[in-house]
Design an enzyme around this catalytic site. Structure first.
Site, mmCIF file in Angstrom:
data_model
loop_
_atom_site.group_PDB
_atom_site.id
_atom_site.type_symbol
_atom_site.label_atom_id
_atom_site.label_comp_id
_atom_site.label_asym_id
_atom_site.label_seq_id
_atom_site.Cartn_x
_atom_site.Cartn_y
_atom_site.Cartn_z
ATOM 1 C CG ASP A 51 18.994 37.779 -9.349
ATOM 2 O OD1 ASP A 51 18.746 36.962 -9.368
ATOM 3 O OD2 ASP A 51 20.125 37.491 -10.185
ATOM 4 C CG ASP B 130 23.244 36.177 -8.823
ATOM 5 O OD1 ASP B 130 22.842 35.669 -8.560
ATOM 6 O OD2 ASP B 130 23.581 36.519 -9.935
ATOM 7 C CD GLU B 131 18.989 35.447 -5.593
ATOM 8 O OE1 GLU B 131 17.941 35.540 -5.441
ATOM 9 O OE2 GLU B 131 18.654 34.610 -6.388
HETATM 10 N N1 DCP Z 1 25.098 29.252 -11.679
HETATM 11 C C1 DCP Z 1 25.639 28.291 -12.538
HETATM 12 N N2 DCP Z 1 24.757 27.188 -12.782
HETATM 13 C C2 DCP Z 1 22.925 27.327 -12.676
HETATM 14 C C3 DCP Z 1 22.873 28.650 -12.125
HETATM 15 C C4 DCP Z 1 23.561 29.617 -11.768
HETATM 16 O O1 DCP Z 1 27.377 27.821 -12.063
HETATM 17 N N3 DCP Z 1 22.440 25.957 -12.848
HETATM 18 C C5 DCP Z 1 25.703 30.535 -11.810
HETATM 19 C C6 DCP Z 1 26.162 31.454 -13.297
HETATM 20 C C7 DCP Z 1 24.950 32.898 -12.581
HETATM 21 C C8 DCP Z 1 24.870 32.631 -11.261
HETATM 22 O O2 DCP Z 1 24.771 31.463 -10.209
HETATM 23 O O3 DCP Z 1 25.582 33.817 -13.039
HETATM 24 C C9 DCP Z 1 23.538 33.490 -11.043
HETATM 25 O O4 DCP Z 1 22.582 32.752 -11.023
HETATM 26 P P1 DCP Z 1 21.704 33.599 -12.186
HETATM 27 O O5 DCP Z 1 20.460 32.282 -11.410
HETATM 28 O O6 DCP Z 1 20.938 34.561 -11.172
HETATM 29 O O7 DCP Z 1 22.045 33.289 -13.007
HETATM 30 P P2 DCP Z 1 22.408 34.741 -13.944
HETATM 31 O O8 DCP Z 1 22.814 35.486 -13.000
HETATM 32 O O9 DCP Z 1 23.592 33.826 -14.415
HETATM 33 O O10 DCP Z 1 21.035 35.831 -15.374
HETATM 34 P P3 DCP Z 1 20.212 35.838 -14.375
HETATM 35 O O11 DCP Z 1 20.036 37.610 -15.586
HETATM 36 O O12 DCP Z 1 19.039 35.381 -15.007
HETATM 37 O O13 DCP Z 1 19.914 36.417 -13.051
HETATM 38 CA CA CA Z 2 21.772 36.249 -11.621
#
Ligand code: DCP
Ligand code: CA
Length: 392
Positions: free
Chosen positions: A10, A105-106
């Site tokens: 991820d 992204d995962e």
């Molecule tokens: N995303 C979004 N709205 C949300 C959650 C996520 O638009 N409520 C988008 C933005 C993130 C992407 O999806 O960058 C991936 O979600 P993740 O839950 O994997 O979160 P992140 O990658 O941002 O952070 P982490 O480091 O916790 O994985």
């Molecule tokens: Ca992520």
């Protein structure tokens, strides 16, 4: 089930990290993607520096501005994120063909038996992180375990820029002390129910009799009990390409009305044709499905000499099959459906089109474009209008 080794990979604060790669001045700063706080909107993601102030995905932008006045707000650009996502998945694909992308992204990777190629699975995971860092400038967190759910919890727990390997046999102990919210599948509703039972940790959940969970949460309860015990038989499933595309309609009243059936078939053919073209495919086989008043169901297929993708060719093949079928059956029709299969890439089609076929293809393209923008009902073709008349 045979022993497996599964990775969950991820990317960390994905949207923000991409912005930081494209504009290094944003590095190590509190940054939020989601828009300007003068508008109503929520945080899509926050950099880890911003998370230190309590900012998180889903939080209203105005709240984010209040909690962290120095935070930098960025609109975001989905096209760029897609591009990074595509490259990320391509890197993973170099390590194992058994890849199941989840969202943008995962992904899960089944790497059972791949130790010898890389020395160990841990070394393999290090190499994956390295390539993502070198080629994309992003950080990935990775969990290694014997099943999906444990690998996912491990990667979450390791964030940011982490790597956790859970040894086989240690799954339950690894999960036991974590709060129940950390277990995938435990949604907001389930958390309430579980806490209502006085259970707060995954270990507590693993010791609760499965029937107690089933009676409160249904089949999800059983699943969560298995998960809490580190048991998860779900396979890593590569996204399957569509092998067929179809539409079917069940009528409110059984019918033998020829023009009604024909109009329904036409609308369905238009939708199937549009999906087919969107997928960049052509079909060699058209199948008609009919269910009669007594619920007996038949399918009739026709294989074409050349693959097609126009609404009309699908419809005309379907009509031929319909006429034959109705000639042999006196009952009314309860359901009609049409599908295409035996799909090939459009580019593989080497036939030279006749001018009239070419015209049809152009027409379909134009209609697809309009419907993509304004919805399916934006354009009424002749037969569909007849359907509207009949229905009204
Ligand atoms: N995303 C979004 N709205 C949300 C959650 C996520 O638009 N409520 C988008 C933005 C993130 C992407 O999806 O960058 C991936 O979600 P993740 O839950 O994997 O979160 P992140 O990658 O941002 O952070 P982490 O480091 O916790 O994985
Ligand atoms: Ca992520």
């Amino acid at each position: 089930m045979a022993r497996r080794t599964i990775l969950h990979i991820d990317l960390d604060s994905f949207f923000v990290s991409v912005e930081q790669v494209l504009n290094p001045q944003l590095k190590s700063k509190p940054v939020v993607v989601g828009g300007k706080p003068d508008r109503r909107g929520v945080v899509a993601t926050a950099s880890y520096e911003a998370r230190a102030f309590g900012l998180h995905s889903g939080m209203p932008l105005v709240t984010a501005a209040r909690l962290c006045p120095e935070v930098i707000f960025i609109e975001g650009n989905f096209v760029r994120y897609r591009e990074f996502s595509r490259k990320f998945m391509a890197i993973l694909n170099d390590f194992s063909p058994f890849i199941e992308p989840i969202g943008i992204d995962e992904a899960y990777l089944d790497v059972t038996g791949f130790e010898s190629i890389h020395g160990s699975i841990r070394q393999m995971a290090e190499k994956i992180k390295q390539r993502i860092r070198n080629e994309l400038g992003l950080c990935a967190s990775i969990g290694i375990a014997s099943c999906k759910v444990v690998a996912k919890v491990a990667s979450d727990l390791s964030k940011p820029d982490g790597l956790i390997e859970v040894a086989t046999g240690e799954e339950r102990d690894f999960l036991a002390l974590l709060p129940v919210e950390k277990l995938p599948g435990v949604g907001k509703q389930a958390v309430k129910v579980i806490k209502g039972l006085g259970i707060h940790t995954i270990g507590g959940l693993s010791q609760t009799p499965p029937y107690t969970l089933k009676s409160r949460l249904g089949t999800v309860g059983e699943m969560l009990h298995s998960f809490a015990n580190g048991i998860d038989d779900r396979q890593v499933l590569p996204p399957g390409e569509a092998k067929s595309i179809s539409r079917e309609t069940t009528f409110g009243e059984d019918t033998r009305d020829g023009s009604f059936l024909e109009a329904t078939l036409w609308t369905q053919s238009e939708k199937v044709g549009a999906d087919l073209r969107k997928a960049g495919k052509q079909a060699k086989c058209v199948t008609l499905k009919l269910r009669y008043a007594d619920f007996s169901t038949i399918t009739r297929s026709h294989t074409l000499r050349e693959s097609v993708d126009t609404d009309r060719s699908i419809f005309e093949t379907g009509i031929g099959l319909l006429e034959k079928a109705l000639a042999m059956e006196r009952q009314s029709v309860r359901l009609i459906g049409i599908g295409v299969s035996n799909l090939v890439e459009t580019s593989q089609q080497a036939t030279l089109f006749t001018p009239s076929t070419q015209k049809l293809k152009e027409l379909n393209k134009t209609i697809d474009r309009i419907r993509d923008r304004y919805g399916f009902d934006a354009i009424q073709t002749g037969r569909t209008m007849r359907l509207k008349d009949i229905l009204s």
